[in-house]
Scaffold this motif. Structure first.
Motif, PDB file in Angstrom:
ATOM      1  N   LYS A 252       0.823  -1.205   0.000  1.00 33.27           N
ATOM      2  CA  LYS A 252       0.000   0.000   0.000  1.00 33.27           C
ATOM      3  C   LYS A 252       0.861   1.261   0.000  1.00 33.27           C
ATOM      4  CE  LYS A 252      -3.959  -2.149   2.301  1.00 33.27           C
ATOM      5  NZ  LYS A 252      -4.817  -2.177   3.505  1.00 33.27           N
ATOM      6  N   ARG A 253       2.047   1.149   0.572  1.00 32.27           N
ATOM      7  CA  ARG A 253       2.940   2.310   0.637  1.00 32.27           C
ATOM      8  C   ARG A 253       3.754   2.465  -0.650  1.00 32.27           C
ATOM      9  NH1 ARG A 253       7.989   3.888   2.498  1.00 32.27           N
ATOM     10  NH2 ARG A 253       8.681   1.719   2.630  1.00 32.27           N
ATOM     11  N   LEU A 254       4.098   1.343  -1.283  1.00 34.21           N
ATOM     12  CA  LEU A 254       5.027   1.392  -2.411  1.00 34.21           C
ATOM     13  C   LEU A 254       4.355   1.430  -3.774  1.00 34.21           C
ATOM     14  CD1 LEU A 254       7.731  -1.173  -1.219  1.00 34.21           C
ATOM     15  CD2 LEU A 254       7.814   1.331  -1.088  1.00 34.21           C
ATOM     16  N   LEU A 255       3.078   1.031  -3.862  1.00 32.51           N
ATOM     17  CA  LEU A 255       2.414   0.949  -5.158  1.00 32.51           C
ATOM     18  C   LEU A 255       1.165   1.824  -5.196  1.00 32.51           C
ATOM     19  CD1 LEU A 255       2.598  -2.879  -6.014  1.00 32.51           C
ATOM     20  CD2 LEU A 255       4.100  -1.051  -6.799  1.00 32.51           C
ATOM     21  N   ASN A 256       0.949   2.464  -6.335  1.00 31.63           N
ATOM     22  CA  ASN A 256      -0.283   3.218  -6.566  1.00 31.63           C
ATOM     23  C   ASN A 256      -1.322   2.376  -7.285  1.00 31.63           C
ATOM     24  OD1 ASN A 256       0.562   5.611  -5.382  1.00 31.63           O
ATOM     25  ND2 ASN A 256       1.397   6.442  -7.286  1.00 31.63           N
ATOM     26  N   TRP A 257      -0.863   1.421  -8.066  1.00 34.37           N
ATOM     27  CA  TRP A 257      -1.778   0.617  -8.876  1.00 34.37           C
ATOM     28  C   TRP A 257      -1.182  -0.767  -9.065  1.00 34.37           C
ATOM     29  CZ3 TRP A 257      -6.459   2.422  -9.304  1.00 34.37           C
ATOM     30  CH2 TRP A 257      -7.375   1.789 -10.138  1.00 34.37           C
ATOM     31  N   GLY A 258      -2.071  -1.758  -9.145  1.00 38.51           N
ATOM     32  CA  GLY A 258      -1.618  -3.134  -9.292  1.00 38.51           C
ATOM     33  C   GLY A 258      -2.010  -3.744 -10.620  1.00 38.51           C
ATOM     34  N   ALA A 259      -1.686  -5.014 -10.782  1.00 42.01           N
ATOM     35  CA  ALA A 259      -1.933  -5.732 -12.033  1.00 42.01           C
ATOM     36  C   ALA A 259      -3.370  -6.246 -12.096  1.00 42.01           C
ATOM     37  CB  ALA A 259      -0.962  -6.899 -12.160  1.00 42.01           C
ATOM     38  N   GLY A 260      -3.874  -6.404 -13.322  1.00 39.88           N
ATOM     39  CA  GLY A 260      -5.228  -6.881 -13.545  1.00 39.88           C
ATOM     40  C   GLY A 260      -5.270  -8.383 -13.779  1.00 39.88           C
ATOM     41  N   PRO A 261      -6.466  -8.921 -14.036  1.00 39.05           N
ATOM     42  CA  PRO A 261      -6.630 -10.372 -14.221  1.00 39.05           C
ATOM     43  C   PRO A 261      -5.815 -10.945 -15.375  1.00 39.05           C
ATOM     44  CG  PRO A 261      -8.768  -9.316 -13.887  1.00 39.05           C
ATOM     45  CD  PRO A 261      -7.761  -8.218 -14.052  1.00 39.05           C
ATOM     46  N   ARG A 262      -5.519 -10.127 -16.402  1.00 39.73           N
ATOM     47  CA  ARG A 262      -4.726 -10.659 -17.516  1.00 39.73           C
ATOM     48  C   ARG A 262      -3.341 -11.103 -17.036  1.00 39.73           C
ATOM     49  NH1 ARG A 262      -5.510  -6.763 -21.244  1.00 39.73           N
ATOM     50  NH2 ARG A 262      -7.090  -7.814 -22.477  1.00 39.73           N
ATOM     51  N   ALA A 263      -2.826 -10.460 -15.994  1.00 37.25           N
ATOM     52  CA  ALA A 263      -1.532 -10.866 -15.441  1.00 37.25           C
ATOM     53  C   ALA A 263      -1.611 -12.284 -14.878  1.00 37.25           C
ATOM     54  CB  ALA A 263      -1.094  -9.887 -14.353  1.00 37.25           C
ATOM     55  N   SER A 264      -2.709 -12.618 -14.202  1.00 38.52           N
ATOM     56  CA  SER A 264      -2.884 -13.971 -13.666  1.00 38.52           C
ATOM     57  C   SER A 264      -2.922 -15.001 -14.788  1.00 38.52           C
ATOM     58  CB  SER A 264      -4.173 -14.058 -12.837  1.00 38.52           C
ATOM     59  OG  SER A 264      -4.168 -13.127 -11.782  1.00 38.52           O
ATOM     60  N   GLN A 265      -3.629 -14.667 -15.870  1.00 35.08           N
ATOM     61  CA  GLN A 265      -3.717 -15.578 -17.011  1.00 35.08           C
ATOM     62  C   GLN A 265      -2.333 -15.805 -17.621  1.00 35.08           C
ATOM     63  OE1 GLN A 265      -6.440 -13.388 -19.463  1.00 35.08           O
ATOM     64  NE2 GLN A 265      -8.236 -13.901 -18.226  1.00 35.08           N
ATOM     65  N   PHE A 266      -1.588 -14.720 -17.815  1.00 37.75           N
ATOM     66  CA  PHE A 266      -0.263 -14.842 -18.417  1.00 37.75           C
ATOM     67  C   PHE A 266       0.705 -15.575 -17.497  1.00 37.75           C
ATOM     68  CE2 PHE A 266      -1.004 -10.962 -21.321  1.00 37.75           C
ATOM     69  CZ  PHE A 266      -1.374 -11.789 -22.370  1.00 37.75           C
ATOM     70  N   LEU A 267       0.571 -15.396 -16.166  1.00 34.44           N
ATOM     71  CA  LEU A 267       1.436 -16.106 -15.224  1.00 34.44           C
ATOM     72  C   LEU A 267       1.280 -17.618 -15.379  1.00 34.44           C
ATOM     73  CD1 LEU A 267       1.290 -14.126 -11.844  1.00 34.44           C
ATOM     74  CD2 LEU A 267       3.294 -14.523 -13.266  1.00 34.44           C
ATOM     75  N   ILE A 268       0.044 -18.073 -15.518  1.00 30.15           N
ATOM     76  CA  ILE A 268      -0.204 -19.509 -15.657  1.00 30.15           C
ATOM     77  C   ILE A 268       0.264 -20.014 -17.019  1.00 30.15           C
ATOM     78  CG2 ILE A 268      -2.000 -21.274 -15.808  1.00 30.15           C
ATOM     79  CD1 ILE A 268      -1.278 -20.444 -12.974  1.00 30.15           C
ATOM     80  N   LEU A 269      -0.054 -19.278 -18.080  1.00 27.76           N
ATOM     81  CA  LEU A 269       0.394 -19.699 -19.419  1.00 27.76           C
ATOM     82  C   LEU A 269       1.921 -19.729 -19.492  1.00 27.76           C
ATOM     83  CD1 LEU A 269      -1.999 -17.884 -21.931  1.00 27.76           C
ATOM     84  CD2 LEU A 269      -1.711 -20.343 -21.652  1.00 27.76           C
ATOM     85  N   GLY A 270       2.552 -18.676 -18.991  1.00 26.73           N
ATOM     86  CA  GLY A 270       4.008 -18.620 -19.007  1.00 26.73           C
ATOM     87  C   GLY A 270       4.634 -19.721 -18.164  1.00 26.73           C
ATOM     88  N   ALA A 271       4.018 -20.003 -16.998  1.00 24.65           N
ATOM     89  CA  ALA A 271       4.530 -21.066 -16.126  1.00 24.65           C
ATOM     90  C   ALA A 271       4.401 -22.431 -16.797  1.00 24.65           C
ATOM     91  CB  ALA A 271       3.786 -21.050 -14.796  1.00 24.65           C
ATOM     92  N   LYS A 272       3.301 -22.654 -17.511  1.00 22.90           N
ATOM     93  CA  LYS A 272       3.125 -23.915 -18.242  1.00 22.90           C
ATOM     94  C   LYS A 272       4.242 -24.107 -19.252  1.00 22.90           C
ATOM     95  CE  LYS A 272      -1.961 -24.428 -18.142  1.00 22.90           C
ATOM     96  NZ  LYS A 272      -3.153 -24.550 -19.007  1.00 22.90           N
ATOM     97  N   CYS A 273       4.490 -23.089 -20.056  1.00 20.61           N
ATOM     98  CA  CYS A 273       5.518 -23.187 -21.092  1.00 20.61           C
ATOM     99  C   CYS A 273       6.901 -23.329 -20.464  1.00 20.61           C
ATOM    100  CB  CYS A 273       5.462 -21.968 -22.006  1.00 20.61           C
ATOM    101  SG  CYS A 273       6.530 -22.103 -23.458  1.00 20.61           S
ATOM    102  N   HIS A 274       7.171 -22.573 -19.403  1.00 23.40           N
ATOM    103  CA  HIS A 274       8.462 -22.646 -18.728  1.00 23.40           C
ATOM    104  C   HIS A 274       8.694 -24.045 -18.171  1.00 23.40           C
ATOM    105  CE1 HIS A 274      11.553 -21.946 -15.617  1.00 23.40           C
ATOM    106  NE2 HIS A 274      11.946 -20.957 -16.397  1.00 23.40           N
ATOM    107  N   ALA A 275       7.631 -24.655 -17.659  1.00 21.26           N
ATOM    108  CA  ALA A 275       7.754 -26.012 -17.118  1.00 21.26           C
ATOM    109  C   ALA A 275       8.128 -27.006 -18.214  1.00 21.26           C
ATOM    110  CB  ALA A 275       6.450 -26.426 -16.439  1.00 21.26           C
ATOM    111  N   VAL A 276       7.448 -26.916 -19.355  1.00 22.75           N
ATOM    112  CA  VAL A 276       7.688 -27.872 -20.441  1.00 22.75           C
ATOM    113  C   VAL A 276       9.117 -27.754 -20.971  1.00 22.75           C
ATOM    114  CG1 VAL A 276       7.030 -28.536 -22.784  1.00 22.75           C
ATOM    115  CG2 VAL A 276       5.271 -28.016 -21.112  1.00 22.75           C
TER     116      VAL A 276
END
Length: 321
Positions: A252-276
């Motif tokens: 709350k002190r360091l950030l004015n704005w956070g990431a949206g739901p698309r970030a969650s989607q990309f985290l999972i897709l990227g993690a899948k590919c990184h795993a493979v």
């Protein structure tokens, strides 16, 4: 049509193709291992990539080499202040038969290099939005589908800001990765100078084509993910939102704005590919963390306190781990 006996063998084929692609790119690009990995993960995850670095770090050469190795149709667009949307998507012209016909612009390719994307006005930047999100463009009320696979790999110079137009948040959010390029090490720069000041030109081989890339993109989406990894990715994104219930007092002190739901989607897709490509058949928390920085760094906005303390977005993301 490309098929494999099982998804395990298909995953092994993707990992082997990735290793061969890395080896071919390594003939031209010295070092930049994490950058190359991020670009290839975005390709196999069907995402777009923003490359941020000072001039001379081989951003353009990297994209050209990737297009060669993947045997894809490549177009480069040099973004300038006078570039118009029609210069990218195309325009209708009156033909000799007095009928209008659509002349396709450079956007009709598999890989688009948007060179210095922040040097063109927002109106032209917005011309990329539909193409990046919908994989189609609209001209004169007619929608034209883009050939698959389709990627936008954009470059941006972080130093010289005179005469630039900052990318709007909506367009930044369309990029899966924001990849930061750093200066090469002494040994790497020595090798670069040696390679580029002689008459010997390395020849790269084509490893896979468009059909196989599309197959691997579907494969990545079919990789199973356990619930605790899904929850970790979503919780990590939720922690970046200072207005949210999961935000710590530090966030709350360091950030004015956070990431949206698309970030969650990309985290999972990227993690899948990184795993493979790492030899696993399902992602774990380490795979999520491996792709978190380039996915989150352009989706969070630092506060005055963070800037005053000299904290970078990457350092704040590390604190969230």
């Amino acid at each position: 049509m490309i098929t494999y006996p099982s998804e395990v063998e298909a995953a092994d084929a993707l990992r082997q193709a990735y290793q061969r692609i890395r080896a071919e790119i390594g003939k031209v690009i010295v070092g930049q291992d994490e950058v190359v990995k991020s670009v290839l993960i975005s390709v196999f995850s069907n995402g777009h990539c923003l490359l941020v670095g000072v001039p001379g770090l081989a951003k353009t050469l990297l994209v050209q080499t990737v297009a060669q190795v993947l045997d894809l149709h490549f177009n480069r667009v040099q973004f300038t202040p006078d570039l118009m949307p029609s210069d990218i998507i195309g325009a209708e012209i009156l033909g000799e038969d007095r009928n209008f016909k659509f002349i396709r612009g450079p956007i009709f390719a598999n890989i688009i290099l948007a060179d210095e994307i922040n040097r063109t006005p927002p109106k032209t930047q917005a011309a990329l939005l539909e193409a990046m999100q919908e994989k189609a463009v609209t001209a004169a009320g007619v929608t034209h589908k883009l050939e698959q696979p389709f990627f936008v790999l954009a470059t941006q110079n972080p130093i010289e800001q005179e005469g630039t137009y900052p990318l709007p948040e909506a367009q930044l959010d369309r990029f899966m990765f924001n990849v930061a390029l750093n200066y090469p090490s002494f040994a790497e720069e020595l090798q670069v100078v040696k390679n580029t000041t002689s008459t010997i030109k390395p020849q790269v081989n084509k490893i896979i084509g468009a059909e196989q890339i599309v197959y691997f993109q579907h494969l990545v989406r079919n990789i199973p993910v356990t619930d605790h990894v899904l929850e970790y990715a979503v919780r990590l994104v939720a922690k970046t939102r200072p207005q949210g219930e999961m935000a710590t007092p530090q966030v709350k002190r360091l950030l004015n704005w956070g990431a949206g739901p698309r970030a969650s989607q990309f985290l999972i897709l990227g993690a899948k590919c990184h795993a493979v490509i790492s030899g696993k058949y399902s992602p774990d928390i380490e795979d999520v963390q491996a792709v978190a920085k380039p996915i989150l760094r352009h989706r969070i906005v630092r506060s005055y306190h963070a800037e005053a303390e000299g904290l970078s977005t990457d350092q704040i993301i590390e604190q969230l781990f």
